[in-house]
Design a protein around this motif. Structure first.
Motif, PDB file in Angstrom:
ATOM      1  N   UNK B 210      61.443  32.060  50.426  1.00 40.72           N
ATOM      2  CA  UNK B 210      60.999  31.657  51.763  1.00 40.72           C
ATOM      3  C   UNK B 210      60.270  30.321  51.646  1.00 40.72           C
ATOM      4  N   UNK B 211      60.525  29.437  52.617  1.00 35.45           N
ATOM      5  CA  UNK B 211      59.742  28.192  52.647  1.00 35.45           C
ATOM      6  C   UNK B 211      58.429  28.513  53.362  1.00 35.45           C
ATOM      7  N   UNK B 212      57.305  28.332  52.670  1.00 35.20           N
ATOM      8  CA  UNK B 212      56.029  28.733  53.269  1.00 35.20           C
ATOM      9  C   UNK B 212      55.268  27.553  53.855  1.00 35.20           C
ATOM     10  N   UNK B 213      55.627  26.342  53.483  1.00 30.68           N
ATOM     11  CA  UNK B 213      54.957  25.183  54.089  1.00 30.68           C
ATOM     12  C   UNK B 213      55.760  23.921  53.821  1.00 30.68           C
ATOM     13  N   UNK B 214      55.563  22.945  54.702  1.00 29.55           N
ATOM     14  CA  UNK B 214      56.174  21.626  54.504  1.00 29.55           C
ATOM     15  C   UNK B 214      55.074  20.589  54.329  1.00 29.55           C
ATOM     16  N   UNK B 215      55.439  19.501  53.671  1.00 27.00           N
ATOM     17  CA  UNK B 215      54.525  18.365  53.567  1.00 27.00           C
ATOM     18  C   UNK B 215      55.336  17.107  53.794  1.00 27.00           C
ATOM     19  N   UNK B 216      54.686  16.089  54.333  1.00 27.51           N
ATOM     20  CA  UNK B 216      55.374  14.806  54.410  1.00 27.51           C
ATOM     21  C   UNK B 216      54.822  13.920  53.301  1.00 27.51           C
ATOM     22  N   UNK B 217      55.647  13.037  52.750  1.00 24.15           N
ATOM     23  CA  UNK B 217      55.194  12.227  51.617  1.00 24.15           C
ATOM     24  C   UNK B 217      53.983  11.367  52.005  1.00 24.15           C
ATOM     25  N   UNK B 218      53.082  11.187  51.062  1.00 24.92           N
ATOM     26  CA  UNK B 218      51.918  10.337  51.309  1.00 24.92           C
ATOM     27  C   UNK B 218      52.402   8.910  51.558  1.00 24.92           C
ATOM     28  N   UNK B 219      51.823   8.224  52.559  1.00 18.27           N
ATOM     29  CA  UNK B 219      52.258   6.847  52.792  1.00 18.27           C
ATOM     30  C   UNK B 219      51.926   5.972  51.585  1.00 18.27           C
ATOM     31  N   UNK B 220      52.764   4.992  51.353  1.00 16.47           N
ATOM     32  CA  UNK B 220      52.509   4.083  50.237  1.00 16.47           C
ATOM     33  C   UNK B 220      51.444   3.078  50.619  1.00 16.47           C
ATOM     34  N   UNK B 221      50.798   2.505  49.618  1.00 21.99           N
ATOM     35  CA  UNK B 221      49.831   1.430  49.877  1.00 21.99           C
ATOM     36  C   UNK B 221      50.549   0.206  50.400  1.00 21.99           C
ATOM     37  N   UNK B 222      49.802  -0.812  50.745  1.00 22.79           N
ATOM     38  CA  UNK B 222      50.404  -2.027  51.293  1.00 22.79           C
ATOM     39  C   UNK B 222      51.181  -2.777  50.213  1.00 22.79           C
ATOM     40  N   UNK B 223      52.228  -3.437  50.632  1.00 26.24           N
ATOM     41  CA  UNK B 223      53.056  -4.181  49.690  1.00 26.24           C
ATOM     42  C   UNK B 223      52.295  -5.406  49.148  1.00 26.24           C
ATOM     43  N   UNK B 224      52.463  -5.656  47.871  1.00 24.64           N
ATOM     44  CA  UNK B 224      51.940  -6.878  47.267  1.00 24.64           C
ATOM     45  C   UNK B 224      53.064  -7.897  47.252  1.00 24.64           C
ATOM     46  N   UNK B 225      52.891  -8.986  47.987  1.00 25.79           N
ATOM     47  CA  UNK B 225      53.953  -9.992  48.033  1.00 25.79           C
ATOM     48  C   UNK B 225      53.757 -11.028  46.922  1.00 25.79           C
ATOM     49  N   UNK B 226      54.861 -11.313  46.267  1.00 29.74           N
ATOM     50  CA  UNK B 226      54.849 -12.300  45.186  1.00 29.74           C
ATOM     51  C   UNK B 226      55.490 -13.575  45.720  1.00 29.74           C
ATOM     52  N   UNK B 227      54.907 -14.706  45.402  1.00 30.98           N
ATOM     53  CA  UNK B 227      55.425 -16.006  45.840  1.00 30.98           C
ATOM     54  C   UNK B 227      56.818 -16.248  45.241  1.00 30.98           C
ATOM     55  N   UNK B 228      57.813 -16.545  46.102  1.00 28.66           N
ATOM     56  CA  UNK B 228      59.167 -16.756  45.575  1.00 28.66           C
ATOM     57  C   UNK B 228      59.241 -17.894  44.554  1.00 28.66           C
ATOM     58  N   UNK B 229      58.254 -18.750  44.551  1.00 30.79           N
ATOM     59  CA  UNK B 229      58.240 -19.826  43.565  1.00 30.79           C
ATOM     60  C   UNK B 229      57.644 -19.396  42.230  1.00 30.79           C
ATOM     61  N   UNK B 230      57.218 -18.139  42.144  1.00 36.82           N
ATOM     62  CA  UNK B 230      56.541 -17.683  40.924  1.00 36.82           C
ATOM     63  C   UNK B 230      57.023 -16.288  40.537  1.00 36.82           C
ATOM     64  N   UNK B 231      58.325 -16.189  40.310  1.00 33.67           N
ATOM     65  CA  UNK B 231      58.955 -14.893  40.084  1.00 33.67           C
ATOM     66  C   UNK B 231      58.399 -14.187  38.838  1.00 33.67           C
ATOM     67  N   UNK B 232      57.963 -14.990  37.851  1.00 32.95           N
ATOM     68  CA  UNK B 232      57.490 -14.336  36.620  1.00 32.95           C
ATOM     69  C   UNK B 232      56.218 -13.528  36.871  1.00 32.95           C
ATOM     70  N   UNK B 233      55.541 -13.821  37.979  1.00 33.33           N
ATOM     71  CA  UNK B 233      54.357 -13.002  38.329  1.00 33.33           C
ATOM     72  C   UNK B 233      54.763 -11.553  38.611  1.00 33.33           C
TER      73      UNK B 233
END
Ligand SMILES: Cc1cc2nc3c(=O)[nH]c(=O)nc-3n(C[C@H](O)[C@H](O)[C@H](O)COP(=O)(O)OP(=O)(O)OC[C@H]3O[C@@H](n4cnc5c(N)ncnc54)[C@H](O)[C@@H]3O)c2cc1C
Lengths: 324, 245
Positions: B210-233
Motif C-alpha cells: 500500500x502507498x501510505x504517503x507521497x512526497x514532492x521532491x525538495x526544490x533545488x537551490x538557485x542556479x549558479x551562472x558561469x560566465x560564458x567567457x570563463x568555461x573553465x570555472x
C-alpha cells in the motif's frame, strides 16, 4: 534466515548493479540480523563470483548451464523463486534493470510476495511491515510504499544505493535442477551490445542534448564531451523522434528516468516531461542560449550561451583538468 | 488472431502533481486524463498487426466508470471492442490479477501492455500477466513482428538490444520504437460511440502492499551562472564544489 540477492552479469562479468544490490542487501542484513546469499545465473567464473565477498555475500550460489547462458525471464524467475524457497529466504533483492523489470514481478507472483518496484531507499522496518521509498509520477514525486506480506521482493533502482565494501568470506555452491521446458520456450537470436559505451541507466555522468543542436551531424562534440567525462549520452524526445539519435537515449517521462551524479543538458529547453526523467540527478548543469529556458530553474550550474561555442571550450577545459 | 491491449488511464504529461494535505492521495482536481502514452504505442501496433481482417483488437482497462472517456478514445483509434473491469485500480498486482482472470479462457494470441504507466511506473503488469497465464513475457520491447505464430521481438538491454523469437500466445510490454500512436479521425470518433464496451464485476483481491504517503521532491537551490567567457570555472565548480568530477 537469509536475504537472497540476484546478481546480474554481462558476458560473465558482474555489472555495477550487482555490487549495488549486494551492498544494499548487506545493509538490510545488518538491520535485521541476517546473512546475505547471492545467486548468479549463467556462466560466471569462480574468480568473478568470489568478488561478491567483498560486498558482504556470505554464500554464493551459481546456477550455470548452457540453457541459461542467455537471459530468459521465465527460467530465471523459476530459479530465483526455487532458491528462495530452498534457502528459506523471506526477502529477495534484485536490480531494477531492464532484465530485473521482467523478473521481479514474476518472482513476486510465484512467491505471493509484496513487491517494491524501483526502491530508492533502505526499508524502515516494523516487524513484518517494511516501508520503502520509490519514485512515482515519473520522478515528479516520491511514494512511501509499505510491504505487508511476510515475503518481500525489492527491486533496487540503479544508482540509488552506493556500493559499499564489507569483506567477508563466502562459501560457493552450485544450483542444479531441471528447468521446466515451458520456461525455456524463448529463443535468443541475437544480442547487440555496444561494449565501448557507458550504459545510460547505470551511468554516473550523462551528457544530454536537445533540439538546440539543430541536426544529427552536430553530435560529434556531444560524444566527445561524453568520452572525456566517461559519460553516457542521452537526448530529448523530439531528437529521438526525428531519428537523430536512437530511442534508447531518450530520457524523460516517456523515456528513461535517470539519476546520475551529474546531468549536463545542452540545447534542451526543460519541458516538464523532460524534467520528470532527470530531476533526481544529484547535480544538473544547463547550457542554453536562452536565459529564460525553464531548465535553468532546476539547474545547479548554468551557462547562458551558444552550445556550438561553449561545448568545445568545455571539452578543452576538461581535457586540461584531466591532464593535470 | 485475437489481440488484447491493456490500457491505463493516467494524468496528462503536463500535469503538475500535487497531493492532499495529509499527503495520502493524489489531487485529481483540474487533471486531464489520457491513455498512458506507452499503451497508445501498444494499441497502435496491435491495430497494425490486425489490419486488413487479420485479427481483432480488444482493449481492457481496470477502473471505474470515470475512465470510460479514455476507453472510448482507444475505440476511436480503432480498437474493435472494449472491456472495463469495474473497480478502482489498487496496484499493478490487483490490475494484472483482474485482467488475467478475464483473459484466461478467452484464447488471446497476443496480449500487449505499455512498458509502464507514467503514474505509478510499476512496469509490472506484463510480467505478472505472463506468470499468471503461464505465458512467456517480454517487459520492454522496442520492436514486435509476427509471422504465422512466431513473434520476433527486440528487447531493450543496457547498452544495446536482444532479438528474441517466441511462439504466440505471449505477453509483451511496449516501448518507443514499436509503433507511433494513432490519432483518431472523425469517423473513428463517431463509430467509437456505438462499439461494444462490456463492464464486468471485479474479483475480490487482497492487497500485499500500500502507498501510505507521497512526497514532492525538495526544490533545488538557485542556479549558479558561469560566465560564458570563463568555461573553465564550471570545471572548477564541478570538481571543488559539487564534487562530481
Ligand atoms: C505525451 C508527451 C510526452 C513527452 N515525453 C517527453 C519525454 O519523455 N522527454 C522529453 O524530452 N520530452 C518529452 N515530451 C516533449 C516535451 O514536451 C518537449 O517538447 C521536448 O522535451 C523539447 O525538446 P528540446 O528541449 O530538445 O527542444 P526545444 O523545446 O525545441 O528546445 C530547444 C532548446 O535549445 C535551445 N537552443 C537552441 N539553439 C541553441 C544553441 N545554439 N545553443 C544552446 N542552446 C540552444 C533553445 O533555447 C531551446 O531551449 C513529451 C511531450 C508529450 C506531449
Amino acid at each position: 534466515m537469509s536475504l537472497l540477492v540476484y546478481v546480474e552479469n554481462t558476458d560473465g562479468k558482474f555489472k555495477k548493479s550487482a555490487f549495488e544490490v549486494v551492498s544494499y542487501a548487506k545493509a538490510i542484513a545488518a538491520l535485521t540480523n541476517n546473512t546475505v546469499t547471492a545467486l548468479s545465473i549463467g556462466h560466471v567464473a569462480a574468480e568473478e563470483l568470489t568478488k561478491l565477498q567483498k560486498y558482504g555475500a556470505e554464500k554464493i550460489i551459481s546456477a550455470d548451464s548452457n540453457q541459461l547462458s542467455n537471459f530468459i525471464n521465465r527460467a530465471y524467475a523459476h530459479i530465483i523463486a526455487d532458491v528462495a524457497k530452498q534457502q528459506g529466504a523471506q526477502v529477495i533483492i534484485l536490480s531494477n534493470s531492464f532484465s530485473g523489470k521482467g523478473l521481479a514481478p514474476r518472482v513476486a507472483t510465484k512467491l505471493d510476495a509484496a513487491l517494491a518496484d524501483g526502491a530508492i531507499s533502505l526499508p524502515e522496518i516494523q516487524g513484518d511491515n517494511w516501508t520503502l521509498t520509490k519514485s512515482a509520477f515519473s520522478a515528479k514525486a516520491f511514494a512511501k510504499l509499505s510491504l505487508q506480506a511476510p515475503i518481500k521482493v525489492i527491486s533496487l533502482n540503479p544508482n540509488a544505493f552506493e556500493v559499499q565494501e564489507n569483506e567477508v568470506s563466502a562459501q560457493l555452491e552450485t544450483y542444479e535442477s531441471q528447468i521446466p521446458a515451458a520456461d525455456l520456450g524463448v529463443l535468443i537470436k541475437e544480442v547487440v551490445r555496444a561494449t565501448d559505451k557507458v550504459s545510460l541507466p547505470e551511468a554516473e555522468i550523462v551528457v544530454s542534448a536537445g533540439r538546440g543542436l539543430k541536426g544529427p551531424e552536430n553530435w560529434g562534440m556531444i560524444e566527445e564531451l561524453a568520452d572525456v567525462l566517461g559519460a553516457a549520452t542521452a537526448c530529448s524526445k523530439p531528437v529521438s523522434d526525428a531519428d537523430w539519435r536512437p530511442h534508447s537515449e531518450h530520457v524523460g517521462q516517456t523515456g528513461i528516468v535517470v539519476s546520475p551524479n551529474l546531468y549536463i543538458a545542452i540545447g534542451i529547453s526543460g519541458a516538464i516531461q523532460h524534467l520528470a526523467g532527470v530531476s533526481s540527478s544529484k547535480t544538473i548543469v544547463v547550457i542554453n542560449k536562452d536565459p529564460e529556458a525553464p531548465f535553468f530553474k532546476v539547474a545547479d550550474y548554468g551557462i547562458v550561451g551558444d552550445a556550438f561555442e561553449i561545448v568545445p571550450q568545455l571539452i578543452t577545459a576538461l581535457k586540461a583538468y584531466k591532464g593535470q | 488472431m485475437k489481440i488484447l491491449v491493456c490500457i491505463s488511464n493516467v494524468p496528462d504529461t503536463t500535469s503538475k502533481i500535487t497531493f492532499s494535505a495529509d499527503n495520502r492521495s493524489f489531487n485529481q482536481t483540474g487533471i486531464q486524463y489520457i491513455i498512458n502514452p506507452y499503451d497508445e504505442i501498444a494499441l497502435a501496433r496491435a491495430l497494425d498487426l490486425a489490419e486488413g481482417g487479420k485479427g481483432t483488437v480488444t482493449v481492457i482497462s481496470v477502473g471505474e466508470a470515470s475512465i470510460d472517456p479514455t476507453i472510448r478514445k482507444a475505440l476511436a483509434a480503432g480498437a474493435d471492442d472494449a472491456v472495463r473491469i469495474d473497480a478502482a485500480p489498487k496496484d499493478a498486482r490487483f490490475v494484472a490479477k483482474q485482467i488475467a482472470h478475464y483473459a484466461k479462457d478467452q484464447g488471446y494470441d497476443l496480449i500487449l501492455t505499455g512498458r509502464e504507466s507514467i503514474d505509478y511506473n510499476g512496469a509490472q503488469v506484463a510480467a505478472i500477466l505472463g506468470e499468471l497465464l503461464a505465458l512467456p513475457s517480454i517487459s520492454i520491447a522496442k520492436k514486435i513482428d509476427l509471422t504465422d505464430n512466431t513473434l520476433t521481438v527486440e528487447r531493450e538491454i543496457e547498452g544495446g538490444k536482444e532479438v528474441l523469437s517466441l511462439p504466440t500466445p505471449a505477453v509483451i510490454g511496449t516501448a518507443e520504437g514499436v509503433a507511433i500512436a494513432k490519432i483518431p479521425n472523425m469517423r473513428g470518433i463517431m463509430s467509437a460511440r456505438t462499439k461494444p464496451l462490456t463492464v464486468l464485476a471485479a474479483e475480490e483481491i487482497s492487497s500485499l502492499s500500500e502507498i501510505i504517503a507521497y512526497e514532492t521532491p525538495a526544490p533545488r537551490g538557485k542556479v549558479t551562472l558561469v560566465d560564458p567567457g570563463n568555461v573553465s570555472q564550471l570545471v572548477d565548480l564541478l570538481h571543488t564544489q559539487a564534487k562530481v568530477i
